[in-house]
Design a protein around this motif. Structure first.
Motif, mmCIF file in Angstrom:
data_model
loop_
_atom_site.group_PDB
_atom_site.id
_atom_site.type_symbol
_atom_site.label_atom_id
_atom_site.label_comp_id
_atom_site.label_asym_id
_atom_site.label_seq_id
_atom_site.Cartn_x
_atom_site.Cartn_y
_atom_site.Cartn_z
ATOM 1 N N MET A 142 -116.538 -24.292 -20.849
ATOM 2 C CA MET A 142 -115.172 -23.459 -20.776
ATOM 3 C C MET A 142 -114.385 -23.466 -21.770
ATOM 4 O O MET A 142 -113.363 -22.817 -21.827
ATOM 5 N N ASP A 143 -114.704 -24.138 -22.773
ATOM 6 C CA ASP A 143 -113.663 -24.358 -24.052
ATOM 7 C C ASP A 143 -113.430 -23.436 -24.661
ATOM 8 O O ASP A 143 -112.206 -22.996 -24.618
ATOM 9 N N CYS A 148 -108.496 -18.884 -24.762
ATOM 10 C CA CYS A 148 -107.909 -17.701 -24.808
ATOM 11 C C CYS A 148 -106.397 -17.834 -24.019
ATOM 12 O O CYS A 148 -105.752 -16.753 -23.693
ATOM 13 N N ASN A 149 -106.169 -19.015 -23.620
ATOM 14 C CA ASN A 149 -104.849 -19.372 -23.063
ATOM 15 C C ASN A 149 -104.677 -18.690 -21.600
ATOM 16 O O ASN A 149 -103.697 -18.292 -21.482
ATOM 17 N N PRO A 150 -105.575 -18.914 -20.507
ATOM 18 C CA PRO A 150 -105.527 -18.560 -19.358
ATOM 19 C C PRO A 150 -104.152 -19.305 -18.499
ATOM 20 O O PRO A 150 -104.062 -20.602 -18.854
ATOM 21 N N THR A 175 -110.621 -33.013 -17.294
ATOM 22 C CA THR A 175 -110.991 -33.444 -18.807
ATOM 23 C C THR A 175 -111.337 -32.546 -19.642
ATOM 24 O O THR A 175 -110.730 -32.529 -20.669
ATOM 25 N N ALA A 176 -112.411 -31.496 -19.444
ATOM 26 C CA ALA A 176 -112.582 -30.557 -20.202
ATOM 27 C C ALA A 176 -111.428 -29.404 -20.255
ATOM 28 O O ALA A 176 -111.137 -29.123 -21.545
ATOM 29 N N ILE A 177 -110.652 -29.244 -19.631
ATOM 30 C CA ILE A 177 -109.498 -28.308 -19.646
ATOM 31 C C ILE A 177 -108.401 -28.968 -20.464
ATOM 32 O O ILE A 177 -107.846 -28.398 -21.601
ATOM 33 N N ALA A 181 -107.299 -27.750 -24.254
ATOM 34 C CA ALA A 181 -105.833 -27.278 -24.315
ATOM 35 C C ALA A 181 -105.260 -28.040 -25.617
ATOM 36 O O ALA A 181 -104.547 -27.537 -26.442
ATOM 37 N N LYS A 182 -105.798 -29.309 -25.724
ATOM 38 C CA LYS A 182 -105.223 -30.335 -26.953
ATOM 39 C C LYS A 182 -105.766 -29.545 -28.106
ATOM 40 O O LYS A 182 -105.357 -29.492 -28.984
#
Length: 187
Positions: A142-143, A148-150, A175-177, A181-182
């Protein structure tokens, strides 16, 4: 509405009704409202024009939110006019590109462009509208969609089919999200 009625006494959290239907009437909206739903999310490809205006008004009269889903391979143009009046644009992201031939769909490559254009349209025309992505999302893939900033990320098989169990699936996705985001300065 029977399912929502059964869930409502158990939580004060918002309940969304995401339904793929080809018709909608005032009675259905009244039933969902009476059952305790806070939002109705319907497919954009089935609700264009006057019928959608009635649905939005019927929901607003009941203080319910309205979302439109863009299904697989449906164009963003289906929501260009209604984007000003909806609370969520829900994009189905899965497709055939990363399917493993079993039960694990990935997301389709074309969806990156779609989600980027949707984010831009929302930011320009209705910044209070949420952008949701849904389908084929897993901790390991999902990276680029997070970039795309959902606002909303819908996860199902990433959690419910994790071989280590539901809690592990949630931890892996969180963790992936957070990492994405970072990485993309979305924090």
């Amino acid at each position: 509405h029977q399912i929502v009625s059964a869930i409502r006494p158990e939580t004060d959290l918002p309940i969304e009704n995401h339904i793929y239907t080809i018709s909608m009437d005032k009675m259905y909206i009244e039933q969902m409202y009476d059952a305790g739903a806070n939002m109705i999310i319907i497919p954009a490809e089935h609700f264009i024009g006057a019928q959608l205006a009635y649905i939005i008004n019927w929901c607003r009269e009941r203080n319910m939110k309205v979302g439109l889903t863009i299904g697989c391979y449906a164009p963003l143009s289906f929501v260009e006019e209604s984007i000003y009046d909806i609370d969520r644009l829900h994009i189905v992201t899965h497709g055939v590109d990363e399917t493993d031939g079993k039960d694990n769909w990935g997301w389709r490559k074309s969806v990156l462009d779609l989600v980027r254009r949707a984010r831009k349209m929302i930011d320009e025309k209705n910044p209070t509208c949420e952008l949701a992505i849904d389908g084929g999302l897993r901790a390991d893939n999902m990276d680029l969609l997070i970039e795309c900033n959902p606002d909303v990320i819908v996860l199902s098989s990433a959690i419910f089919k994790d071989p280590e169990g539901y809690s592990a699936g949630v931890r892996k996705c969180r963790t992936a999200i957070d990492a994405a985001a970072k990485k993309y300065n979305l924090v």
